[in-house]
Motif scaffolding. Structure first.
Motif, PDB file in Angstrom:
ATOM      1  N   GLY A  11       1.523  18.199   9.242  1.00  0.00           N
ATOM      2  CA  GLY A  11       2.509  17.519  10.070  1.00  0.00           C
ATOM      3  C   GLY A  11       3.748  17.224   9.246  1.00  0.00           C
ATOM      4  O   GLY A  11       3.663  17.027   8.028  1.00  0.00           O
ATOM      5  N   PHE A  12       4.904  17.168   9.895  1.00  0.00           N
ATOM      6  CA  PHE A  12       6.131  16.920   9.148  1.00  0.00           C
ATOM      7  C   PHE A  12       7.123  16.177  10.039  1.00  0.00           C
ATOM      8  O   PHE A  12       7.258  16.515  11.209  1.00  0.00           O
ATOM      9  N   PRO A  13       7.789  15.158   9.489  1.00  0.00           N
ATOM     10  CA  PRO A  13       7.793  14.692   8.100  1.00  0.00           C
ATOM     11  C   PRO A  13       6.751  13.611   7.798  1.00  0.00           C
ATOM     12  O   PRO A  13       6.589  13.216   6.660  1.00  0.00           O
ATOM     13  N   ARG A  23       6.341  17.623   1.422  1.00  0.00           N
ATOM     14  CA  ARG A  23       7.627  16.909   1.490  1.00  0.00           C
ATOM     15  C   ARG A  23       8.221  16.719   0.096  1.00  0.00           C
ATOM     16  O   ARG A  23       9.415  16.973  -0.119  1.00  0.00           O
ATOM     17  N   LEU A  24       7.414  16.285  -0.862  1.00  0.00           N
ATOM     18  CA  LEU A  24       7.936  16.056  -2.205  1.00  0.00           C
ATOM     19  C   LEU A  24       8.198  17.371  -2.942  1.00  0.00           C
ATOM     20  O   LEU A  24       9.119  17.455  -3.763  1.00  0.00           O
ATOM     21  N   PHE A  25       7.412  18.389  -2.658  1.00  0.00           N
ATOM     22  CA  PHE A  25       7.685  19.716  -3.218  1.00  0.00           C
ATOM     23  C   PHE A  25       9.078  20.171  -2.785  1.00  0.00           C
ATOM     24  O   PHE A  25       9.893  20.610  -3.607  1.00  0.00           O
ATOM     25  N   ALA A  26       9.357  20.050  -1.477  1.00  0.00           N
ATOM     26  CA  ALA A  26      10.666  20.450  -0.953  1.00  0.00           C
ATOM     27  C   ALA A  26      11.777  19.566  -1.503  1.00  0.00           C
ATOM     28  O   ALA A  26      12.864  20.046  -1.853  1.00  0.00           O
ATOM     29  N   GLY A  28      11.839  18.088  -4.355  1.00  0.00           N
ATOM     30  CA  GLY A  28      12.071  18.493  -5.735  1.00  0.00           C
ATOM     31  C   GLY A  28      12.968  19.712  -5.826  1.00  0.00           C
ATOM     32  O   GLY A  28      13.831  19.799  -6.704  1.00  0.00           O
ATOM     33  N   LEU A  29      12.783  20.660  -4.910  1.00  0.00           N
ATOM     34  CA  LEU A  29      13.646  21.844  -4.879  1.00  0.00           C
ATOM     35  C   LEU A  29      15.094  21.463  -4.592  1.00  0.00           C
ATOM     36  O   LEU A  29      16.024  21.973  -5.224  1.00  0.00           O
ATOM     37  N   VAL A  30      15.276  20.572  -3.621  1.00  0.00           N
ATOM     38  CA  VAL A  30      16.638  20.126  -3.275  1.00  0.00           C
ATOM     39  C   VAL A  30      17.283  19.426  -4.464  1.00  0.00           C
ATOM     40  O   VAL A  30      18.460  19.642  -4.772  1.00  0.00           O
ATOM     41  N   HIS A  31      16.529  18.573  -5.138  1.00  0.00           N
ATOM     42  CA  HIS A  31      17.071  17.883  -6.312  1.00  0.00           C
ATOM     43  C   HIS A  31      17.501  18.882  -7.384  1.00  0.00           C
ATOM     44  O   HIS A  31      18.469  18.632  -8.116  1.00  0.00           O
ATOM     45  N   ALA A  32      16.788  20.015  -7.482  1.00  0.00           N
ATOM     46  CA  ALA A  32      17.101  21.026  -8.498  1.00  0.00           C
ATOM     47  C   ALA A  32      18.222  21.966  -8.069  1.00  0.00           C
ATOM     48  O   ALA A  32      18.531  22.919  -8.789  1.00  0.00           O
ATOM     49  N   GLY A  33      18.817  21.726  -6.900  1.00  0.00           N
ATOM     50  CA  GLY A  33      19.964  22.513  -6.475  1.00  0.00           C
ATOM     51  C   GLY A  33      19.684  23.600  -5.463  1.00  0.00           C
ATOM     52  O   GLY A  33      20.599  24.314  -5.043  1.00  0.00           O
ATOM     53  N   ALA A  34      18.423  23.761  -5.059  1.00  0.00           N
ATOM     54  CA  ALA A  34      18.086  24.749  -4.034  1.00  0.00           C
ATOM     55  C   ALA A  34      18.177  24.095  -2.656  1.00  0.00           C
ATOM     56  O   ALA A  34      18.227  22.868  -2.532  1.00  0.00           O
ATOM     57  N   SER A  35      18.199  24.909  -1.619  1.00  0.00           N
ATOM     58  CA  SER A  35      18.041  24.373  -0.263  1.00  0.00           C
ATOM     59  C   SER A  35      16.589  24.620   0.144  1.00  0.00           C
ATOM     60  O   SER A  35      15.988  25.615  -0.246  1.00  0.00           O
ATOM     61  N   ALA A  36      16.032  23.689   0.907  1.00  0.00           N
ATOM     62  CA  ALA A  36      14.623  23.797   1.293  1.00  0.00           C
ATOM     63  C   ALA A  36      14.494  23.570   2.794  1.00  0.00           C
ATOM     64  O   ALA A  36      14.973  22.576   3.327  1.00  0.00           O
ATOM     65  N   HIS A  37      13.815  24.516   3.438  1.00  0.00           N
ATOM     66  CA  HIS A  37      13.584  24.448   4.878  1.00  0.00           C
ATOM     67  C   HIS A  37      12.087  24.609   5.124  1.00  0.00           C
ATOM     68  O   HIS A  37      11.493  25.610   4.724  1.00  0.00           O
ATOM     69  N   VAL A  38      11.458  23.595   5.731  1.00  0.00           N
ATOM     70  CA  VAL A  38      10.027  23.623   6.003  1.00  0.00           C
ATOM     71  C   VAL A  38       9.791  24.123   7.423  1.00  0.00           C
ATOM     72  O   VAL A  38      10.386  23.608   8.381  1.00  0.00           O
ATOM     73  N   ILE A  39       8.939  25.137   7.557  1.00  0.00           N
ATOM     74  CA  ILE A  39       8.578  25.669   8.873  1.00  0.00           C
ATOM     75  C   ILE A  39       7.090  25.411   9.105  1.00  0.00           C
ATOM     76  O   ILE A  39       6.240  25.847   8.325  1.00  0.00           O
ATOM     77  N   CYS A  40       6.790  24.667  10.158  1.00  0.00           N
ATOM     78  CA  CYS A  40       5.409  24.402  10.559  1.00  0.00           C
ATOM     79  C   CYS A  40       5.013  25.427  11.609  1.00  0.00           C
ATOM     80  O   CYS A  40       5.612  25.491  12.687  1.00  0.00           O
ATOM     81  N   LEU A  41       4.010  26.228  11.275  1.00  0.00           N
ATOM     82  CA  LEU A  41       3.627  27.338  12.142  1.00  0.00           C
ATOM     83  C   LEU A  41       2.669  26.937  13.259  1.00  0.00           C
ATOM     84  O   LEU A  41       2.443  27.722  14.179  1.00  0.00           O
ATOM     85  N   ASP A  42       2.104  25.733  13.176  1.00  0.00           N
ATOM     86  CA  ASP A  42       1.089  25.359  14.155  1.00  0.00           C
ATOM     87  C   ASP A  42       1.373  23.954  14.686  1.00  0.00           C
ATOM     88  O   ASP A  42       2.125  23.181  14.091  1.00  0.00           O
ATOM     89  N   PHE A  43       0.750  23.629  15.814  1.00  0.00           N
ATOM     90  CA  PHE A  43       0.815  22.285  16.362  1.00  0.00           C
ATOM     91  C   PHE A  43       0.064  21.354  15.410  1.00  0.00           C
ATOM     92  O   PHE A  43      -1.075  21.629  15.023  1.00  0.00           O
ATOM     93  N   ALA A  55      10.837  18.452  17.169  1.00  0.00           N
ATOM     94  CA  ALA A  55      10.580  19.858  16.849  1.00  0.00           C
ATOM     95  C   ALA A  55      11.389  20.328  15.653  1.00  0.00           C
ATOM     96  O   ALA A  55      11.049  21.338  15.028  1.00  0.00           O
ATOM     97  N   ARG A  56      12.443  19.600  15.323  1.00  0.00           N
ATOM     98  CA  ARG A  56      13.259  19.947  14.153  1.00  0.00           C
ATOM     99  C   ARG A  56      14.001  18.711  13.696  1.00  0.00           C
ATOM    100  O   ARG A  56      14.136  17.737  14.428  1.00  0.00           O
ATOM    101  N   GLY A  57      14.476  18.747  12.451  1.00  0.00           N
ATOM    102  CA  GLY A  57      15.209  17.603  11.930  1.00  0.00           C
ATOM    103  C   GLY A  57      15.491  17.758  10.450  1.00  0.00           C
ATOM    104  O   GLY A  57      15.361  18.843   9.875  1.00  0.00           O
ATOM    105  N   GLU A  58      15.841  16.644   9.817  1.00  0.00           N
ATOM    106  CA  GLU A  58      16.158  16.643   8.389  1.00  0.00           C
ATOM    107  C   GLU A  58      15.722  15.322   7.786  1.00  0.00           C
ATOM    108  O   GLU A  58      15.853  14.260   8.412  1.00  0.00           O
ATOM    109  N   LEU A  59      15.198  15.367   6.566  1.00  0.00           N
ATOM    110  CA  LEU A  59      14.797  14.177   5.838  1.00  0.00           C
ATOM    111  C   LEU A  59      15.033  14.405   4.359  1.00  0.00           C
ATOM    112  O   LEU A  59      14.541  15.387   3.788  1.00  0.00           O
ATOM    113  N   ASP A  60      15.794  13.522   3.735  1.00  0.00           N
ATOM    114  CA  ASP A  60      16.068  13.608   2.294  1.00  0.00           C
ATOM    115  C   ASP A  60      16.629  14.958   1.889  1.00  0.00           C
ATOM    116  O   ASP A  60      16.303  15.501   0.827  1.00  0.00           O
ATOM    117  N   GLY A  61      17.477  15.540   2.742  1.00  0.00           N
ATOM    118  CA  GLY A  61      18.083  16.825   2.432  1.00  0.00           C
ATOM    119  C   GLY A  61      17.211  18.014   2.734  1.00  0.00           C
ATOM    120  O   GLY A  61      17.640  19.167   2.555  1.00  0.00           O
TER     121      GLY A  61
END
Length: 393
Positions: A11-13, A23-26, A28-43, A55-61
């Motif tokens: 589930g996210f977020p 969430r923290l993995f993503a 960490g990527l944002v903090h390191a300068g990457a962009s991170a997009h999480v896709i949940c494939l299932d209900f 169904a979509r949104g943003e949290l901590d970048g």
């Protein structure tokens, strides 16, 4: 660098251990300068009320979306497989419209890994698996589940690299990768920021906390109760936090009848918001995380250990796997000898009674700040990705 994290059964977020890890993995990527997009494939939402409704949104970048169109499992059964099929199609369409540099897969299903693999090949993205447990070590797997897990391991031969959370997993995963495919071992992720203004909970008398899925880790819960029985009478509230099936609940409550005078057990099986859980951790006299001496425990690195330590409360566990690699008994935690219930009881008594127990908790917090902070680990993951991305370009 644009990164997509494909997750199933997460589930996210908001959610539990798996959600917090992703969430923290993503983050960490944002903090390191990457962009991170999480896709949940299932209900992900099968309970009422649901934890997630967007169904979509943003949290901590970190942006996220459910390609099912909704997090909530449909009440009309035929809509479920149709929604999952559409989810795969939407996912492929999404990455084709905006190709990522890298795709991470977090999950256990070979069918979903193949979908992520197809997306990576179509977009020339690097494909990396995140492995946080070794299902083949689970003693209660059905034959179908074992076949599923063996197929997943075979599919790993086709990925570009892997990230694991333990030395046990590194040793199991590396031989299953293609020749030359790298495997990065990282510890669990922890986030110190929300702890800045935590007010410890007060419950009238001293208490300890064991937080886990009480259905999957029922035997661990029963071990905690047996250890407490050996401590003798004392004023102590025992809080078990986590979901529990009716069978697990009945077995745990039955076992709790043997607790000594002055001890009481409270099951907290409803979802606790993270803020409330942090306050509960901070106010406890001890936080408990038993680890049986088996391959399942050696493969894991429980995410809750990070928050346990950040609370500054003494942690009681076993000298098993990664916990033993990062923590030292009597210095940064209280660690019992593997499979020694009497020693586990002694460690509980030390955490509750030792005059320097809070100092042990403070040193445990220092370990978490130095070793588990997502801001420290994120750049390591990005550095790991760079040559893989360059190779696929």
């Amino acid at each position: 660098m644009r990164v997509v994290i494909v997750a199933d059964e997460v589930g996210f977020p908001r959610g539990f251990a798996a959600t917090n890890y992703v969430r923290l993995f993503a983050k960490g990527l944002v903090h390191a300068g990457a962009s991170a997009h999480v896709i949940c494939l299932d209900f992900s939402e099968r309970s009422t009320p649901p934890l997630n409704t967007a169904a979509r949104g943003e949290l901590d970048g970190v942006t996220f979306e459910y390609t099912t169109g909704s997090p909530i499992l449909p009440s009309f059964p035929p809509a479920i497989p149709m929604g999952r099929a559409l989810s795969h199609a939407r996912f492929l369409s999404s990455v084709l419209r905006e190709p990522p540099d890298a795709i991470f897969y977090y999950g256990r299903w070979p069918s979903e890994l193949l979908i992520a693999m197809a997306a990576a090949r179509l977009t020339k993205a690097a494909l990396v698996c995140i492995v946080v447990e070794w299902r083949l070590a689970f003693p209660d797997q059905t034959r179908t589940q074992v076949i599923n897990d063996e197929l997943f391991c075979r599919a790993m031969r086709r990925i570009d690299g892997a990230i694991v959370v333990s030395a046990f997993l590194r040793d199991r995963v590396t031989p299953r990768l293609a020749d030359g495919a790298p495997c990065l071992q990282t510890p669990i992720f922890a986030d110190p920021e929300p702890w800045a203004n935590v007010v410890p909970a007060s419950r009238g008398k001293r208490y300890l906390v064991f937080c886990a899925d009480l259905t999957g880790y029922r035997e661990d819960a029963l071990l905690v109760i047996r250890a407490l029985v050996g401590l003798g009478p004392r004023e102590l509230e025992v809080l078990f936090v986590g979901s529990a099936s009716p069978e697990a609940r009945e077995r745990i409550l039955e076992s709790s009848n043997r607790l000594p005078r002055g001890m009481s057990l409270k099951l907290m099986t409803d979802y606790l918001p993270e803020g409330e859980l942090r306050c509960l951790y901070a106010g406890a006299s001890a936080l408990v995380a038993p680890l049986p001496d088996n391959d399942r425990s050696r493969a894991r690195f429980p995410s809750k250990i990070g928050d346990y330590l950040l609370s500054g409360t003494p942690v009681v566990s076993h000298r098993v796997g990664e916990v033993a690699a990062f923590l030292k008994d009597g210095e940064s935690a209280y660690l019992a000898a593997p499979n020694d219930e009497a020693d586990f009881a002694r460690c509980l008594a030390r955490a509750l009674d030792a005059p320097d127990a809070r100092d042990v908790g403070a040193r445990g917090r220092a370990v978490a700040l130095a070793q588990f902070d997502y801001k420290t680990i994120g750049p390591r993951v990005v550095d790991f990705l760079r040559p893989l991305v360059a190779r696929r370009a």
